[in-house]
Design a protein around this motif. Sequence first.
Motif, short mmCIF file in Angstrom:
data_model
loop_
_atom_site.label_atom_id
_atom_site.label_comp_id
_atom_site.label_asym_id
_atom_site.label_seq_id
_atom_site.Cartn_x
_atom_site.Cartn_y
_atom_site.Cartn_z
N PHE A 171 0.85 -1.19 0.00
CA PHE A 171 0.00 0.00 0.00
C PHE A 171 0.88 1.23 0.00
O PHE A 171 1.76 1.36 0.86
N ASP A 172 0.66 2.14 -0.94
CA ASP A 172 1.44 3.39 -0.94
C ASP A 172 0.54 4.55 -0.54
O ASP A 172 -0.23 5.06 -1.36
N LYS A 173 0.61 4.96 0.70
CA LYS A 173 -0.19 6.05 1.25
C LYS A 173 -1.65 5.98 0.78
O LYS A 173 -2.15 6.89 0.11
N PRO A 174 -2.32 4.88 1.13
CA PRO A 174 -3.66 4.64 0.59
C PRO A 174 -4.70 5.67 1.01
O PRO A 174 -5.75 5.75 0.39
N THR A 175 -4.42 6.47 2.05
CA THR A 175 -5.44 7.42 2.50
C THR A 175 -5.04 8.88 2.31
O THR A 175 -5.78 9.77 2.69
N SER A 176 -3.88 9.11 1.71
CA SER A 176 -3.39 10.50 1.73
C SER A 176 -4.12 11.41 0.75
O SER A 176 -4.05 12.63 0.87
N ALA A 177 -4.84 10.82 -0.22
CA ALA A 177 -5.59 11.68 -1.15
C ALA A 177 -7.03 11.90 -0.67
O ALA A 177 -7.84 12.50 -1.37
N LEU A 178 -7.34 11.41 0.54
CA LEU A 178 -8.73 11.42 0.99
C LEU A 178 -9.02 12.55 1.97
O LEU A 178 -8.16 12.92 2.78
N ASP A 179 -10.26 13.06 1.93
CA ASP A 179 -10.70 13.99 2.96
C ASP A 179 -10.70 13.25 4.30
O ASP A 179 -10.99 12.05 4.34
N PRO A 180 -10.43 13.98 5.37
CA PRO A 180 -10.29 13.33 6.69
C PRO A 180 -11.45 12.41 7.05
O PRO A 180 -11.23 11.32 7.59
N GLU A 181 -12.68 12.79 6.70
CA GLU A 181 -13.81 11.95 7.13
C GLU A 181 -13.90 10.64 6.34
O GLU A 181 -14.65 9.74 6.71
N LEU A 182 -13.13 10.53 5.26
CA LEU A 182 -13.16 9.31 4.45
C LEU A 182 -12.01 8.36 4.76
O LEU A 182 -11.96 7.23 4.29
N VAL A 183 -11.07 8.86 5.56
CA VAL A 183 -9.87 8.07 5.84
C VAL A 183 -10.24 6.80 6.62
O VAL A 183 -9.79 5.71 6.31
N ARG A 184 -11.13 6.98 7.61
CA ARG A 184 -11.41 5.89 8.51
C ARG A 184 -11.98 4.64 7.81
O ARG A 184 -11.61 3.51 8.12
N GLU A 185 -12.86 4.85 6.83
CA GLU A 185 -13.49 3.69 6.17
C GLU A 185 -12.45 2.85 5.42
O GLU A 185 -12.57 1.62 5.33
N VAL A 186 -11.43 3.53 4.89
CA VAL A 186 -10.38 2.79 4.17
C VAL A 186 -9.46 2.09 5.17
O VAL A 186 -9.10 0.92 5.00
N LEU A 187 -9.11 2.80 6.24
CA LEU A 187 -8.25 2.18 7.26
C LEU A 187 -8.93 0.94 7.86
O LEU A 187 -8.27 -0.05 8.16
N GLN A 188 -10.27 1.02 7.99
CA GLN A 188 -11.00 -0.13 8.55
C GLN A 188 -10.82 -1.38 7.68
O GLN A 188 -10.65 -2.48 8.19
N VAL A 189 -10.89 -1.17 6.37
CA VAL A 189 -10.72 -2.30 5.44
C VAL A 189 -9.31 -2.87 5.55
O VAL A 189 -9.11 -4.08 5.61
N ILE A 190 -8.33 -1.97 5.62
CA ILE A 190 -6.93 -2.43 5.71
C ILE A 190 -6.70 -3.14 7.04
O ILE A 190 -6.03 -4.18 7.10
N ARG A 191 -7.30 -2.61 8.09
CA ARG A 191 -7.16 -3.23 9.41
C ARG A 191 -7.74 -4.65 9.41
O ARG A 191 -7.16 -5.59 9.94
N LYS A 192 -8.90 -4.81 8.77
CA LYS A 192 -9.55 -6.11 8.68
C LYS A 192 -8.64 -7.10 7.93
O LYS A 192 -8.46 -8.25 8.37
N LEU A 193 -8.06 -6.63 6.84
CA LEU A 193 -7.16 -7.49 6.07
C LEU A 193 -5.95 -7.90 6.92
O LEU A 193 -5.51 -9.05 6.89
N ALA A 194 -5.44 -6.92 7.65
CA ALA A 194 -4.25 -7.19 8.48
C ALA A 194 -4.58 -8.23 9.55
O ALA A 194 -3.77 -9.11 9.84
N LYS A 195 -5.78 -8.14 10.10
CA LYS A 195 -6.16 -9.05 11.20
C LYS A 195 -6.53 -10.43 10.69
O LYS A 195 -6.27 -11.43 11.34
N GLU A 196 -7.20 -10.47 9.53
CA GLU A 196 -7.86 -11.72 9.14
C GLU A 196 -7.30 -12.44 7.92
O GLU A 196 -7.53 -13.62 7.75
N SER A 197 -6.60 -11.71 7.04
CA SER A 197 -6.30 -12.33 5.75
C SER A 197 -5.08 -13.23 5.78
O SER A 197 -4.92 -14.10 4.93
N GLY A 198 -4.17 -13.00 6.74
CA GLY A 198 -2.94 -13.78 6.77
C GLY A 198 -1.94 -13.36 5.70
O GLY A 198 -0.87 -13.96 5.55
#
Length: 251
Positions: A171-198
């Motif tokens: 991932f290359d700065k996946p949230t840096s082009a986003l407005d602050p209120e949109l950052v969280r939804e993307v981080l949530q997806v990445i967090r889920k992948l980190a926790k569950e995908s292996g």
Amino acid sequence: MNAINLINVNKNFGKLRVLKCINLNIESGEIVSIIGPSGSGKSTLLRTIMKLEEIDEGIIKIKEEAIANVEEGIKVKIPKAVLSSSLKNLGMVFQNFNLFPHKTVMENIMEAPVMVKKMSKEESIGKAEELLDMVGLLDKKNSYPSELSGGQKQRVAIARALAMKPDILLFDKPTSALDPELVREVLQVIRKLAKESGKTMVIVTHEIAFAMDISSRVIFMDNGEIVEDSTPEKIKNTTNERVKAFLQNIT
Ligand SMILES: Nc1ncnc2c1ncn2[C@@H]1O[C@H](COP(=O)(O)OP(=O)(O)OP(=O)(O)O)[C@@H](O)[C@H]1O
Ligand SMILES: [Mg+2]
């Protein structure tokens, strides 16, 4: 097993030394964040791993297989078949999403599995729907990128990267082009992948708190060098002045 292995990698743009003797080992399943100031070489590092940039010296291996090898300035040829099978292990998510504007969300996700993996259309539709559901965008499957918010576009881009079933995600700065209120939804997806995908994940980010939270390892780059490569805890309490100054400025 090693997922990614860099040995003495050097990369120059003209006279500018952008990667200076980088040595890096990332084990299968590791979640690694890369932080550091603008221009320190983070994107270049990911791009060399993706083979989007050639290196000037050193060896890069993906799952123990060399995808780049330059010894004393002489390029060792990598067989095409080795290269393409090694690169299939990798998926990358970019800052600017890089979606095809004239294709729908579904078509964006299905493109590579159908064209590159020769997956049947039926199978790829099923897979794409499953991935869209995972990123919470099944209702947008027939939309075009221009009809989506930045956060939605990035979640489609993540689904698209996953469609090729890579073991390693960059991932290359996946949230840096986003407005602050949109950052969280993307981080949530990445967090889920980190926790569950292996999957092995390497995340370049300026979201320091996020990086410290999800990674087992944080790498600080400055001026083309890996200055510190450690655990989140140790980086937070670093004694290195450059790292300290960076963390103080950004948080
Ligand atoms: N194609 C290129 N041609 C010439 N110089 C380049 C090229 N790409 C990057 N550079 C230079 O290489 C250096 C490292 O750039 P890079 O994009 O890797 O930094 P970065 O750490 O990703 O920065 P940022 O946090 O701003 O994204 C910079 O000095 C940049 O100007
Ligand atoms: Mg960058």
